[in-house]
Motif scaffolding. Structure first.
Motif, PDB file in Angstrom:
ATOM      1  N   ASP A 127       1.646  18.798 -20.806  1.00 51.30           N
ATOM      2  CA  ASP A 127       2.194  19.463 -21.986  1.00 51.30           C
ATOM      3  C   ASP A 127       2.300  18.528 -23.192  1.00 51.30           C
ATOM      4  N   GLY A 128       1.735  17.316 -23.110  1.00 50.91           N
ATOM      5  CA  GLY A 128       1.635  16.433 -24.266  1.00 50.91           C
ATOM      6  C   GLY A 128       2.751  15.437 -24.445  1.00 50.91           C
ATOM      7  N   LYS A 129       3.693  15.354 -23.503  1.00 49.94           N
ATOM      8  CA  LYS A 129       4.785  14.391 -23.614  1.00 49.94           C
ATOM      9  C   LYS A 129       4.346  13.041 -23.053  1.00 49.94           C
ATOM     10  N   ASN A 130       4.791  11.958 -23.694  1.00 51.75           N
ATOM     11  CA  ASN A 130       4.454  10.613 -23.231  1.00 51.75           C
ATOM     12  C   ASN A 130       5.229  10.273 -21.968  1.00 51.75           C
ATOM     13  N   ILE A 131       4.573   9.563 -21.053  1.00 50.99           N
ATOM     14  CA  ILE A 131       5.220   9.035 -19.864  1.00 50.99           C
ATOM     15  C   ILE A 131       5.404   7.544 -20.100  1.00 50.99           C
ATOM     16  N   ASN A 132       6.616   7.049 -19.978  1.00 54.05           N
ATOM     17  CA  ASN A 132       6.869   5.632 -20.153  1.00 54.05           C
ATOM     18  C   ASN A 132       6.813   4.966 -18.781  1.00 54.05           C
ATOM     19  N   ILE A 133       5.716   4.284 -18.505  1.00 55.13           N
ATOM     20  CA  ILE A 133       5.498   3.675 -17.194  1.00 55.13           C
ATOM     21  C   ILE A 133       6.485   2.539 -16.944  1.00 55.13           C
ATOM     22  N   THR A 134       6.837   1.777 -17.983  1.00 52.68           N
ATOM     23  CA  THR A 134       7.769   0.666 -17.771  1.00 52.68           C
ATOM     24  C   THR A 134       9.142   1.184 -17.362  1.00 52.68           C
ATOM     25  N   ASP A 135       9.596   2.283 -17.957  1.00 55.71           N
ATOM     26  CA  ASP A 135      10.859   2.879 -17.531  1.00 55.71           C
ATOM     27  C   ASP A 135      10.754   3.393 -16.103  1.00 55.71           C
ATOM     28  N   LYS A 136       9.613   3.978 -15.758  1.00 54.64           N
ATOM     29  CA  LYS A 136       9.405   4.469 -14.401  1.00 54.64           C
ATOM     30  C   LYS A 136       9.450   3.312 -13.402  1.00 54.64           C
ATOM     31  N   LEU A 137       8.864   2.171 -13.769  1.00 53.40           N
ATOM     32  CA  LEU A 137       8.907   1.000 -12.890  1.00 53.40           C
ATOM     33  C   LEU A 137      10.340   0.537 -12.667  1.00 53.40           C
ATOM     34  N   PHE A 138      11.138   0.458 -13.734  1.00 52.61           N
ATOM     35  CA  PHE A 138      12.506  -0.023 -13.607  1.00 52.61           C
ATOM     36  C   PHE A 138      13.424   1.001 -12.936  1.00 52.61           C
ATOM     37  N   ASP A 139      13.266   2.293 -13.254  1.00 51.19           N
ATOM     38  CA  ASP A 139      14.223   3.303 -12.815  1.00 51.19           C
ATOM     39  C   ASP A 139      13.876   3.960 -11.477  1.00 51.19           C
ATOM     40  N   GLU A 140      12.590   4.130 -11.164  1.00 54.63           N
ATOM     41  CA  GLU A 140      12.207   4.838  -9.949  1.00 54.63           C
ATOM     42  C   GLU A 140      11.593   3.934  -8.887  1.00 54.63           C
ATOM     43  N   ILE A 141      10.630   3.118  -9.294  1.00 59.61           N
ATOM     44  CA  ILE A 141       9.869   2.342  -8.317  1.00 59.61           C
ATOM     45  C   ILE A 141      10.652   1.128  -7.821  1.00 59.61           C
ATOM     46  N   ALA A 142      11.295   0.377  -8.710  1.00 61.76           N
ATOM     47  CA  ALA A 142      12.024  -0.835  -8.307  1.00 61.76           C
ATOM     48  C   ALA A 142      13.159  -0.547  -7.323  1.00 61.76           C
ATOM     49  N   PRO A 143      14.008   0.476  -7.562  1.00 64.83           N
ATOM     50  CA  PRO A 143      15.067   0.735  -6.575  1.00 64.83           C
ATOM     51  C   PRO A 143      14.524   1.132  -5.202  1.00 64.83           C
ATOM     52  N   LYS A 144      13.366   1.751  -5.180  1.00 71.00           N
ATOM     53  CA  LYS A 144      12.757   2.169  -3.913  1.00 71.00           C
ATOM     54  C   LYS A 144      12.371   0.969  -3.051  1.00 71.00           C
ATOM     55  N   TYR A 145      11.937  -0.117  -3.685  1.00 69.77           N
ATOM     56  CA  TYR A 145      11.484  -1.299  -2.962  1.00 69.77           C
ATOM     57  C   TYR A 145      12.496  -2.432  -2.961  1.00 69.77           C
ATOM     58  N   LYS A 146      13.731  -2.174  -3.375  1.00 72.55           N
ATOM     59  CA  LYS A 146      14.771  -3.208  -3.416  1.00 72.55           C
ATOM     60  C   LYS A 146      14.988  -3.751  -1.996  1.00 72.55           C
ATOM     61  N   GLY A 147      14.998  -5.060  -1.877  1.00 73.85           N
ATOM     62  CA  GLY A 147      15.210  -5.676  -0.570  1.00 73.85           C
ATOM     63  C   GLY A 147      13.939  -5.883   0.230  1.00 73.85           C
ATOM     64  N   LYS A 148      12.807  -5.472  -0.303  1.00 75.19           N
ATOM     65  CA  LYS A 148      11.527  -5.657   0.380  1.00 75.19           C
ATOM     66  C   LYS A 148      10.750  -6.745  -0.353  1.00 75.19           C
ATOM     67  N   ASN A 149      10.199  -7.696   0.393  1.00 77.45           N
ATOM     68  CA  ASN A 149       9.463  -8.803  -0.203  1.00 77.45           C
ATOM     69  C   ASN A 149       7.970  -8.571  -0.070  1.00 77.45           C
ATOM     70  N   GLY A 150       7.369  -7.963  -1.070  1.00 77.28           N
ATOM     71  CA  GLY A 150       5.923  -7.753  -1.081  1.00 77.28           C
ATOM     72  C   GLY A 150       5.503  -6.586  -0.208  1.00 77.28           C
ATOM     73  N   GLY A 151       4.206  -6.335  -0.205  1.00 77.93           N
ATOM     74  CA  GLY A 151       3.661  -5.239   0.595  1.00 77.93           C
ATOM     75  C   GLY A 151       4.004  -3.873   0.038  1.00 77.93           C
ATOM     76  N   TYR A 152       3.957  -3.730  -1.282  1.00 78.52           N
ATOM     77  CA  TYR A 152       4.320  -2.458  -1.912  1.00 78.52           C
ATOM     78  C   TYR A 152       3.150  -1.490  -1.954  1.00 78.52           C
ATOM     79  N   THR A 153       1.936  -1.987  -1.740  1.00 80.75           N
ATOM     80  CA  THR A 153       0.748  -1.139  -1.791  1.00 80.75           C
ATOM     81  C   THR A 153      -0.013  -1.235  -0.478  1.00 80.75           C
TER      82      THR A 153
END
Length: 174
Positions: A127-153
């Motif tokens: 629908d034309g709205k910008n997605i801010n990937i850096t905010d997504k990294l800080f707000d969604e992806i980082a908390p998901k991998y908190k406490g894990k050392n590597g192997g995210y992919t």
């Protein structure tokens, strides 16, 4: 010998391909590409996620005075009719001052955010709205991998591509 794969491209094209693939990985969570490209994108993505995890909680909150227009129940701005010194009539928007709590990045988090913006584009939704990937990294992806050392992919091999027999893989966030 360079510390990265050249992918058979000039440096500007190579960087554009890697930016596109990295952005697509963070937006959708999985991409299909060749093995050499996937290994390069994996290195970039792992470093960005590690940086996001390290700096996820490195911000402060402060109250800021914000001046905004008053609106009625329909969402229209309220205006006042004024008269100038020479008799001209004009309208002025009524404003109100509010106090909001705003999060402010510490210098190291700001630096991390700028490093991330160097490796991703700003995609748009359908629908034309910008997605801010850096905010997504800080707000969604980082908390998901908190406490894990590597192997995210993870890389899955899916066989050769028809046409040039390049080894195709699926790269996904774990």
């Amino acid at each position: 010998m360079p510390g990265y794969r050249k992918l058979g491209r000039p440096s500007d094209q190579r960087k554009a391909i890697l930016k596109n693939l990295t952005t697509a990985l963070f937006v959708s969570g999985r991409i299909q590409t060749t093995e050499a490209r996937a290994k390069e994108v994996k290195n970039i993505a792992e470093k960005l996620i590690t940086l996001a995890i390290k700096e996820a909680d490195n911000f402060t909150s402060k109250s800021v005075k914000v001046s905004c227009a008053k609106v009625d129940s329909k969402g229209n701005k309220l205006t006042d009719a004024k008269t100038s010194k020479n008799g001209n009539k004009y309208y002025v928007i009524d404003r109100e001052v509010k106090t909001d709590m705003v999060s402010v990045d510490n210098p190291s988090r700001l630096h991390a955010r700028r490093l991330m913006m160097n490796w991703v584009y700003r995609p748009k939704t359908a629908d034309g709205k910008n997605i801010n990937i850096t905010d997504k990294l800080f707000d969604e992806i980082a908390p998901k991998y908190k406490g894990k050392n590597g192997g995210y992919t993870r890389i899955y091999k899916i066989g050769p591509r028809r046409g040039d027999a390049a080894e195709m893989v699926i790269l996904e966030l774990v």
